[in-house]
Every structure is written in C-alpha cells, then in structure tokens.
Motif scaffolding. Sequence first.
Motif, PDB file in Angstrom:
ATOM      1  N   ALA A  16     -13.497  -0.776  -5.812  1.00 54.20           N
ATOM      2  CA  ALA A  16     -14.328   0.388  -5.535  1.00 54.20           C
ATOM      3  C   ALA A  16     -13.167   1.111  -4.672  1.00 54.20           C
ATOM      4  O   ALA A  16     -13.183   2.702  -4.811  1.00 54.20           O
ATOM      5  N   SER A  17     -12.444   0.599  -3.870  1.00 54.94           N
ATOM      6  CA  SER A  17     -11.448   1.315  -2.831  1.00 54.94           C
ATOM      7  C   SER A  17     -10.434   2.055  -3.983  1.00 54.94           C
ATOM      8  O   SER A  17      -9.944   3.221  -3.623  1.00 54.94           O
ATOM      9  N   ALA A  18      -9.772   1.248  -4.870  1.00 55.75           N
ATOM     10  CA  ALA A  18      -8.808   1.852  -5.849  1.00 55.75           C
ATOM     11  C   ALA A  18      -9.481   3.056  -6.755  1.00 55.75           C
ATOM     12  O   ALA A  18      -8.961   4.033  -6.915  1.00 55.75           O
ATOM     13  N   LEU A  19     -10.828   2.723  -7.168  1.00 53.16           N
ATOM     14  CA  LEU A  19     -11.326   3.703  -8.037  1.00 53.16           C
ATOM     15  C   LEU A  19     -11.624   4.840  -7.315  1.00 53.16           C
ATOM     16  O   LEU A  19     -11.462   6.030  -8.011  1.00 53.16           O
ATOM     17  N   HIS A  20     -12.161   4.756  -6.267  1.00 51.36           N
ATOM     18  CA  HIS A  20     -12.692   6.109  -5.513  1.00 51.36           C
ATOM     19  C   HIS A  20     -11.444   6.906  -5.268  1.00 51.36           C
ATOM     20  O   HIS A  20     -11.589   8.154  -5.268  1.00 51.36           O
ATOM     21  N   PHE A  21     -10.367   6.500  -5.132  1.00 48.33           N
ATOM     22  CA  PHE A  21      -9.046   7.219  -4.497  1.00 48.33           C
ATOM     23  C   PHE A  21      -8.629   7.886  -5.948  1.00 48.33           C
ATOM     24  O   PHE A  21      -8.335   9.203  -5.833  1.00 48.33           O
TER      25      PHE A  21
ATOM     26  N   GLY B 141      -1.745   8.420   4.453  1.00 48.81           N
ATOM     27  CA  GLY B 141      -2.574   7.247   4.542  1.00 48.81           C
ATOM     28  C   GLY B 141      -1.689   5.750   4.424  1.00 48.81           C
ATOM     29  O   GLY B 141      -0.899   5.678   3.475  1.00 48.81           O
ATOM     30  N   PRO B 142      -1.920   4.807   5.274  1.00 46.95           N
ATOM     31  CA  PRO B 142      -1.176   3.529   5.002  1.00 46.95           C
ATOM     32  C   PRO B 142      -1.709   2.943   4.010  1.00 46.95           C
ATOM     33  O   PRO B 142      -2.712   3.270   3.413  1.00 46.95           O
ATOM     34  N   THR B 143      -0.937   1.954   3.416  1.00 49.61           N
ATOM     35  CA  THR B 143      -1.304   1.017   2.306  1.00 49.61           C
ATOM     36  C   THR B 143      -2.918   0.508   2.621  1.00 49.61           C
ATOM     37  O   THR B 143      -3.563   0.375   1.727  1.00 49.61           O
ATOM     38  N   GLU B 144      -3.171   0.404   3.846  1.00 50.40           N
ATOM     39  CA  GLU B 144      -4.385  -0.231   4.061  1.00 50.40           C
ATOM     40  C   GLU B 144      -5.590   0.829   3.849  1.00 50.40           C
ATOM     41  O   GLU B 144      -6.723   0.306   3.521  1.00 50.40           O
ATOM     42  N   THR B 145      -5.411   1.975   3.756  1.00 51.88           N
ATOM     43  CA  THR B 145      -6.383   3.066   3.487  1.00 51.88           C
ATOM     44  C   THR B 145      -6.312   3.912   2.185  1.00 51.88           C
ATOM     45  O   THR B 145      -7.061   4.646   1.970  1.00 51.88           O
ATOM     46  N   ASN B 146      -5.367   3.484   1.249  1.00 58.97           N
ATOM     47  CA  ASN B 146      -5.101   4.373   0.192  1.00 58.97           C
ATOM     48  C   ASN B 146      -4.838   5.814   1.090  1.00 58.97           C
ATOM     49  O   ASN B 146      -3.889   5.866   1.961  1.00 58.97           O
TER      50      ASN B 146
ATOM     51  N   PRO C 129     -14.650   4.645   1.989  1.00 56.11           N
ATOM     52  CA  PRO C 129     -14.769   3.804   0.897  1.00 56.11           C
ATOM     53  C   PRO C 129     -13.081   3.574   0.196  1.00 56.11           C
ATOM     54  O   PRO C 129     -13.238   2.535  -0.639  1.00 56.11           O
ATOM     55  N   THR C 130     -12.130   4.234   0.693  1.00 55.27           N
ATOM     56  CA  THR C 130     -10.897   3.793   0.185  1.00 55.27           C
ATOM     57  C   THR C 130     -10.112   2.827   1.176  1.00 55.27           C
ATOM     58  O   THR C 130      -9.041   2.443   0.602  1.00 55.27           O
ATOM     59  N   VAL C 131     -10.874   2.448   2.175  1.00 53.66           N
ATOM     60  CA  VAL C 131     -10.083   1.432   3.094  1.00 53.66           C
ATOM     61  C   VAL C 131     -10.305   0.046   2.534  1.00 53.66           C
ATOM     62  O   VAL C 131     -11.214  -0.450   1.777  1.00 53.66           O
ATOM     63  N   MET C 132      -9.134  -0.849   2.744  1.00 56.66           N
ATOM     64  CA  MET C 132      -9.065  -2.004   2.301  1.00 56.66           C
ATOM     65  C   MET C 132     -10.127  -3.020   2.707  1.00 56.66           C
ATOM     66  O   MET C 132     -10.926  -2.743   3.495  1.00 56.66           O
ATOM     67  N   ARG C 133     -10.358  -3.927   2.088  1.00 54.75           N
ATOM     68  CA  ARG C 133     -11.293  -5.053   2.564  1.00 54.75           C
ATOM     69  C   ARG C 133     -11.004  -5.803   3.297  1.00 54.75           C
ATOM     70  O   ARG C 133     -11.657  -6.168   4.240  1.00 54.75           O
TER      71      ARG C 133
END
Length: 527
Positions: free
Chosen positions: A183-188, A311-316, A368-372
């Motif tokens: 979800a986070s990868a796709l949203h970005f 954005g840090p890696t954690e947020t895309n 929605p782009t934030v890591m789990r």
Amino acid sequence: MIASLPQLLDQTTGRYPDHEAIRFKGESLSYAELQQQANRLAGLLIEQGVQRGDRVGLYMKKSLSAVVALYGIMKAGAAYVPIDPFMPVARLKQIVADGDIRCLITENSQEKQVYEAAEESDFSVVLGLEPQPGSPFHCLPWPAVAQVEAGRPAVQVTAGDLAYILYTSGSTGIPKGVAHSHASALHFALWAAAEYGLQADDRLSNHAPFHFDLSTFDLYSAAAVGATCVLVPEFLTKFPTTLAKWIAEEGISVWYSVPYALIQLMEKGQLGTQELPALRWILFAGEAFPVKHLRQLMALLPAARFSNLYGPTETNVCTYYHVVPIAANETQGIPIGRPCPNMEMLVVDEEDRPVKAGEVGELLVSGPTVMRGYWNRPALNARAFLRWPRPGGQADLFYRTGDLVRLLPSGDYQHFGRKDRQIKTRGYRVELDEIETTLLTQEGVAEAAVYPLADENGSQIIAGAVVAKAGTAVTDMELLKYLAAKLPAYSLPSQIELLPRLPRTSTGKVDRRALQGRRVELIGVGG
C-alpha cells in the motif's frame, strides 16, 4: 482495484505487453517478458518453500534478472530485501540474521561472499549459484527458472502485505530494516506518476541502487504507466562524462538522483555540451542541493523542469517542491515544499507540542506512504512514532523524522537540518548544517561536510572537510576567516581539512561517520 505491485505489473502488461519495461546495457525486457519471467521465478520460489510473508534476500548487481527477481519475490507473496552487493560480508551477515532470510537470490560473482556469510547464516535455498558438493544450502542455477510454468502464482498478495525491507544505517552501528507494505509503495508510485505526468513513451533513469529508496520511483512509477526504466550500470556512476553521453544516447526523459550525482555530471561530465531534447524533468532527493550549484544546473538545462523531493526512507516521499528560478544573490536553500496528497504534517517542539506557524520544530509525518515500522525492532518503533489523539478517543500515528523545519507563508516547508545535527559546544547550541551551508556559499568550495568530535573534556568540538572547486586554491585559514565574518565565534570549526574528495555512502550521500573515524584515527596517531 490494484492492491499490490505485482498487480500493477499485471495490469500494465495487459495494456502495454510489447512496451520496453526494463532496459540495461542495450538489452531489454518487454512488459510481457518481465511478467512471464517473474511468474516463473515466483513459482520456483514457492516450490522451494517460500511462503507469504517470508523475506527473500536479493544480493545481485543491477541487471534485467535483478528486476525479474524483485517482482518474482513479491509475486510469491514474500518481501524482497535488497542487499548492497558491494558491502562487507559482516554487514551482509547482519542483515541476513536480522531479516531471518532463509532464501537468497544472487549471482556467480557473489559466490565467495555468499559462502562466507553462510558460515553464520541459515540459508536453506540459494538461487543463482551452481550446485557445489558439500554445499551447506540447496543451490539452484538461474536457468532453473525457465523450467517452471509461466502461469500467474496462486498467491493472494494484499495491500497490507510487506513488499520490501530496506536496510539503513542505525545510530548504534547495527542496520535497521525499514518495512514498507504494498500500500505505501503503490500510493507513492501512483502519486509520482500523476504529479510528473509520466506517460508510456517516457524513459526513466534508474541511478539509485535497489537498496536505496530512490529506486522505487524509477521502477514502480514507470510500471504504473507502461514507461521504460533504464538501469544505469554501476560503473558509469564513476565516470560523469560517459554517464552524460549515456543520458543523451538512451533518450532519458526523467532523471532522479541525489544532488551529488547531478553536480558531478555538471562539473566533470560536460552535461551542458550534450543534446538532451527528451529530458523534461530532473528530480533530486536525499540531501540538500546547494543553491549555487542548482542555479548553475538550471541555467545549463533551461528546457527541463526541476523538483525537490523530500522524505526519509521511512516515509517514501512526503513533500515536494517544483523549483522556481533562483535569484543570483540567493544563498538560502530551496524549500522541501508542501505535503503530498493525503499526507499530514505536525511540527512540534521538544515537548511534542505544536509550534506556531513560522517557528522551527521537528517534522512529524502521517499518511499512506509511511512505513509499517522497523523490522523486528519494537523498542525503536515505540520511540519512532507519536500517537496523536483525535476526537472520539481515536489516535493517529505520526513518524518522527528527526528533521527540523519551518512552515513558510507560501505553504512550503523550509528544512533546517537534522535534530540530531544539533550539538552543544562550550555551552552553546550549534547547528552543524548551518556551518555546512555557509561553507558552500564560499566561491572556491565545491563540497563541504561538518561533523562533531569528542574532546578530552567530555565536550564536543567542530571539525570540517572541504573539497575545492577544480582550478581553485583555498586554504583552511581563508575558510575560517570567511566563516568568522558570517557565524558566531562559538560556531567556528576548530579545524578544516582540504581533501581531494569526500567519502560517500553507497547511496551517494556524504559519509560523515567515515570522516569522523578518519579524524579520530589521525588524532590518535598524532597523539
């Protein structure tokens, strides 16, 4: 409705089966070929016991096969864990152990490192190596993939499943895994494809290595529209002149990298002498782009548009800024921009209280782009997120970026460096990023890095390293005099080294830890 990156590939294959999906060193895979090979690989992984939710290591250099592996792992329901193929074996062992990686996809050039890592790891299957007598794990050569049926795997991959884990440096020296869902990868990817107007005839460069989060834009935003992702061979990143020609020859229309790569292309690659009619967007992220260099690059490429993604890696990516012309006398860094759609920002003080608009505070991000979360690190996750109360007893989780920002009247955020780049020296609070920024405004400075060192009194002193512009001679005394005219005395470095180059991480960022370690060693030898 698309819920995962494999579904994205399948949908695009249905629309553009014959379009080039991935291109590398003059060879390519169409979307149909990429899908078929990924399906075969997924089937093979499933046959070998890989299950939904497993982590599969990817220990390969860039290639068409490496991209097949990314999609194949995800189609099997697993998460891919890209591992820098140039990292020390000790680091490989750490990541394999932390991610509980039992299946590894690699290639013959990495055989020695894999067997060395296996001495302390629990590999059950390694794909990409020839079987060896007495091997501690089951080896499968790459041609075994072609023997599997190309049908779509019967695995249900959902939006909440893990897509990948990217390992970044931890403050303790132990890498930490940033776990992103589909979800986070796709949203970005979908947002970026829309924001930058990507189309099927676009050709996106892939400059970043796969273990760096910038690579997800190149791979998956291209896949969202049927565009071509052109992999930049690793060796080309070290030869700016050849790389500039490569951009022209490959007809790259969208470039994305850290600023350092662009500065090298401009200063050493004669980028301005190339005919680049296709190049329409230049995107950059990862660290601040010194305005004097950015202004020069924009003048060299007036037909292209420029965008700063933050954005840090954690947020895309969570904010973006389309760069406007920069005045000749402007020295302040450009903004990191405004929030991406559906992202919410909080700027708080040290007590987690929201600051007033225009005041500096730490940026917290929700959306929605934030890591789990960090893989297998519950204590770190507890510190990394703030639970923000909402009416009705609800609460949202905000990720603490550790970055200091200020909201501008324009609605954009201005970045003021890292919270952990604030130090105390002689009782004063000092922003190391401010010193770096000031050094970079000096006419003869091409690159600069500032870092703290512990002194014998238990306090901290400031040290710096500078790379001079080609054909320019500067001295440490000249630089200190320049800083003294612009900064308080307590902010001045105790020492500035002049170096031929700054150490860089594998993702192209300045490696300040390496500078610190080198300086400590020199001081120790000298003492």
